[in-house]
Write a protein that holds these residues in place. Structure first.
Motif, mmCIF file in Angstrom:
data_model
loop_
_atom_site.group_PDB
_atom_site.id
_atom_site.type_symbol
_atom_site.label_atom_id
_atom_site.label_comp_id
_atom_site.label_asym_id
_atom_site.label_seq_id
_atom_site.Cartn_x
_atom_site.Cartn_y
_atom_site.Cartn_z
ATOM 1 N N UNK A 1 6.837 -8.415 3.493
ATOM 2 C CA UNK A 1 5.663 -9.018 4.118
ATOM 3 C C UNK A 1 4.699 -9.558 3.061
ATOM 4 N N UNK A 2 4.529 -8.773 1.979
ATOM 5 C CA UNK A 2 3.611 -9.212 0.926
ATOM 6 C C UNK A 2 4.154 -10.437 0.188
ATOM 7 N N UNK B 1 0.830 -1.206 0.000
ATOM 8 C CA UNK B 1 0.000 0.000 0.000
ATOM 9 C C UNK B 1 0.865 1.257 0.000
ATOM 10 N N UNK C 1 3.664 -12.544 9.440
ATOM 11 C CA UNK C 1 2.211 -12.541 9.657
ATOM 12 C C UNK C 1 1.454 -13.501 8.732
ATOM 13 N N UNK C 2 1.703 -13.354 7.425
ATOM 14 C CA UNK C 2 0.966 -14.169 6.450
ATOM 15 C C UNK C 2 1.239 -15.652 6.615
ATOM 16 N N UNK D 1 7.717 2.095 13.718
ATOM 17 C CA UNK D 1 7.949 3.523 13.948
ATOM 18 C C UNK D 1 9.439 3.847 14.088
ATOM 19 N N UNK E 1 0.520 3.734 1.953
ATOM 20 C CA UNK E 1 0.804 4.157 3.333
ATOM 21 C C UNK E 1 1.552 3.071 4.114
ATOM 22 N N UNK F 1 1.148 0.536 5.625
ATOM 23 C CA UNK F 1 0.202 -0.330 6.342
ATOM 24 C C UNK F 1 0.879 -1.454 7.106
ATOM 25 N N UNK F 2 2.051 -1.193 7.672
ATOM 26 C CA UNK F 2 2.663 -2.193 8.562
ATOM 27 C C UNK F 2 1.873 -2.206 9.865
ATOM 28 N N UNK F 3 1.823 -3.386 10.502
ATOM 29 C CA UNK F 3 1.095 -3.468 11.768
ATOM 30 C C UNK F 3 1.956 -2.834 12.852
ATOM 31 N N UNK F 4 1.504 -1.713 13.441
ATOM 32 C CA UNK F 4 2.377 -0.956 14.349
ATOM 33 C C UNK F 4 2.724 -1.715 15.627
ATOM 34 N N UNK F 5 1.896 -2.710 16.001
ATOM 35 C CA UNK F 5 2.139 -3.430 17.248
ATOM 36 C C UNK F 5 3.114 -4.584 17.071
ATOM 37 N N UNK F 6 3.493 -4.891 15.832
ATOM 38 C CA UNK F 6 4.384 -6.031 15.587
ATOM 39 C C UNK F 6 5.756 -5.537 15.124
ATOM 40 N N UNK G 1 10.539 -1.944 15.639
ATOM 41 C CA UNK G 1 9.133 -1.671 15.376
ATOM 42 C C UNK G 1 9.034 -0.725 14.173
#
Lengths: 352, 260
Positions: free
Chosen positions: A146-147, A81, A98-99, A132, A83, A85-90, A130
């Motif tokens: 990730x994708x 994406x 993840x996948x 951020x 933006x 769209x990484x998961x900020x908590x991981x 992380x």
């Protein structure tokens, strides 16, 4: 039939037809860009392939299987994406995993795959960070890893470089292309940046008002734009109106002067057409063999560093021509009359 | 001159809030004649009814929080994702418990779920507990919904959902592994507020005749002198501890430190 087939795809939101009669066949391992201004339907088409939008009509086939009624999480498609769209908590590693975790892969295989992916994007030591704690370019690389980690059938990228600054954009686009070629993954890339599309793609689909105006290789799109829109959207192109005088040998009247293109035009005598020529295809000087010449008045000269741009007036229409800036090259005087020449084959006759 | 008035106003404000608290605390320490002691606290804490009612309320609070989270997080998420137009309505509904008194709610419950109704929840202890829990969840709804919704506002719900979907995740995985962890600080804020509300709630527990901490405080207050003051200080302490925990959770949630 290709690996990814879009067959007469249509999408309407209420009364607005966002995508119209869109057909495309993408071969396995091919890199195809959807290029167009915002609102042309390119992202909607991508989202239909991903399964986030349902087509109003038409079919989407991946590997021969119609996926229109398959949920997005069952399509085995990787998506990147704008933006990130990484998961900020991981952490980075957890994001990439993840996948694979969702698919229930064994733990040691996940770990090995995560290491492989992080090495591929050149961030092998950042697995514990992380999102951020990463720069924009790093985040987008992680999003790509990730994708790709679950080995999807098709990779979709939705303006992945738009949020990054110019320098990173250029380096990342060659990285993305290299990774795509290495993995041989079928890829659809959405962008409004023609340079990106031209430099990365095997083929480009230029979209305009929900329609695929032209599908072709970057050089076809650039050198032989099929429509007036494609011509105006890709690169800088001079356009002047002309009237066909003799369609058989390609004689047209432009700005009170006669031009013989030496090829059949396929238009009726007296028809109004648009002639188009790239600034770098024009030069100042008398026409040589296979070239056509026109007389024009110099209106303005611009110094652009590597290139000098000269703007001339041809019967009321402005034309610009680019010349490389060589030491000792001198610019013509403003107001002087010059002869412009171009190879006849570089002068395009456009349809609407 | 302005400055003097400003300080004066501040001082007055502080005294307005602090003096009753100081007075109450001082009184709670004065059980033993002529000297300060923790006798009142000792009596209260040793009272088996205190232990029983407090434990009951804590359990009720935890169950209410669990129910509230399961109800509010998916609802707020769904409204943000799929029904953004319904948001004003949902917000209005979640605010209703602030304007409808608890006594009206509980009378409504008793009318609807009494022993001669289709669903006679008040006919059994478990049923009444369940009813009380629903009542507590209703009272806490404005706070819980607001906290969770504020948390959801800080993340790009739609794109994160799509990213997770494209990686093969179903709704339960998306909610449990992506959405909930990212709004956890907000959920915990809501949870602590719920805890504080449930621990001090009187009306519903009294009218449903459940042995909760609120009615116990009332009974004690009507019959004893020093102990209710000690109890009030303890209740205050719990509320403040909850507030402190909200701040602490917000400070230490690692991934929310950075600006997005």
């Amino acid at each position: 039939m290709g690996f990814l087939d879009l067959d007469r795809l249509e999408k309407s939101f209420n009364e607005t037809r966002v995508v119209r009669d869109f057909s495309l066949s993408v071969e396995k391992g091919e890199f195809v860009s959807f290029l167009g201004p915002s609102g042309c339907g390119k992202t909607t088409t991508l989202r239909m392939i991903a399964g986030f939008e349902t087509p109003t009509s038409g079919a989407i086939r991946i590997g021969g299987q119609d996926v229109v009624n398959v949920k997005p999480n069952r399509r085995n498609i990787g998506m990147v994406f704008q933006s990130y769209a990484l998961f900020p908590n991981l952490t980075v590693a957890q994001n990439v995993a993840f996948g694979l975790k969702v698919s229930g892969a064994p733990r040691d295989r996940i770990a090995a795959r995560v290491d492989e992916m992080l090495a591929m994007i050149g961030l092998p030591d950042l697995g514990g960070r992380y999102p951020f704690q990463l720069s924009g370019g790093q985040q987008q690389r992680v999003a790509l890893a990730r994708a790709l980690a679950p080995a999807p059938q098709v990779l979709l990228l939705d303006e992945p470089l738009s949020a990054l600054d110019a320098q990173i954009r250029v380096s990342l686009r060659s990285e993305i292309r290299a990774i795509q070629q290495k993995l041989g993954i079928t890829t659809i890339y959405v962008t409004h940046d023609q340079e990106e599309a031209l430099s990365m793609s095997d083929r480009i689909v230029v979209m305009h008002k929900g329609i695929a105006d032209q599908v072709g290789t970057p050089s076809e799109i650039y050198n032989s734009p099929a429509t007036r829109f494609v011509a105006s959207f890709i690169g800088t192109l001079n356009q002047v109106d002309a009237v066909v005088e003799d369609p058989a040998n390609g004689t047209v009247e432009v700005g009170g002067q006669r031009l013989v293109l030496g090829r059949a035009l396929g238009r009726a005598r007296g028809a109004r057409v648009a002639l188009a020529v790239r600034p770098q295809a024009l030069r100042i000087g008398a026409p040589g063999p296979g070239e056509v010449g026109l007389s024009a008045r110099v209106v303005e000269t611009q110094f652009l560093g590597a290139v000098q741009r000269i703007v001339v007036d041809l019967g009321g229409a402005p034309l610009s021509l680019d010349a490389f800036n060589r030491a000792g090259a001198h610019l013509p005087q403003t107001g002087s009359q010059v002869t412009l020449s171009a190879a006849a084959e570089d002068v395009l006759v456009l349809v609407d | 001159m302005m400055r003097v008035w400003a300080w004066g106003a501040l001082l007055f404000g502080c005294m307005y809030f602090a003096l009753p608290l100081i007075g109450m605390t001082e009184f709670s320490l004065s059980m033993r004649r002529g000297e300060y002691s923790f006798d009142a606290y000792r009596v209260v804490l040793a009272d088996p009814r205190f232990q029983a009612t407090f434990a009951y309320s804590v359990v009720m609070a935890l169950v209410t929080i669990a129910f509230g989270v399961l109800l509010v997080v998916p609802t707020a998420y769904w409204v943000r994702l799929k029904l953004p137009k319904a948001r004003p309505w949902v917000e209005f509904i979640t605010l209703l418990p602030l304007v409808i008194p608890a006594i009206v709610v509980v009378f409504g419950y008793i009318r609807l779920y009494n022993t001669s109704s289709v669903l006679p929840l008040t006919g059994s202890v478990m049923g009444t507990n369940l009813l009380l829990m629903f009542g507590y969840a209703t009272l806490a709804l404005p706070y819980m919904y607001r906290s969770v919704d504020t948390g959801l506002r800080t993340i790009d719900v739609a794109t994160l959902t799509e990213a997770a979907q494209s990686l093969g995740a179903g709704w339960v995985t998306i909610l449990g592994r992506v959405i909930l962890p990212n709004v956890l600080a907000s959920v915990l804020s809501g949870a602590f507020l719920t805890f504080a509300i449930v621990i001090g709630e009187f009306t519903m527990a009294a009218l449903l005749d459940r042995p909760a901490f609120g009615p116990y405080m009332q009974i004690l207050g009507a019959n004893r002198a020093y102990e209710p003051a000690a109890l009030a200080v303890i209740a205050f302490g719990i509320t403040w501890a909850c507030m402190g925990l909200i701040g602490l959770v917000n400070r230490f949630s690692r991934h929310t430190q950075a600006k997005r």
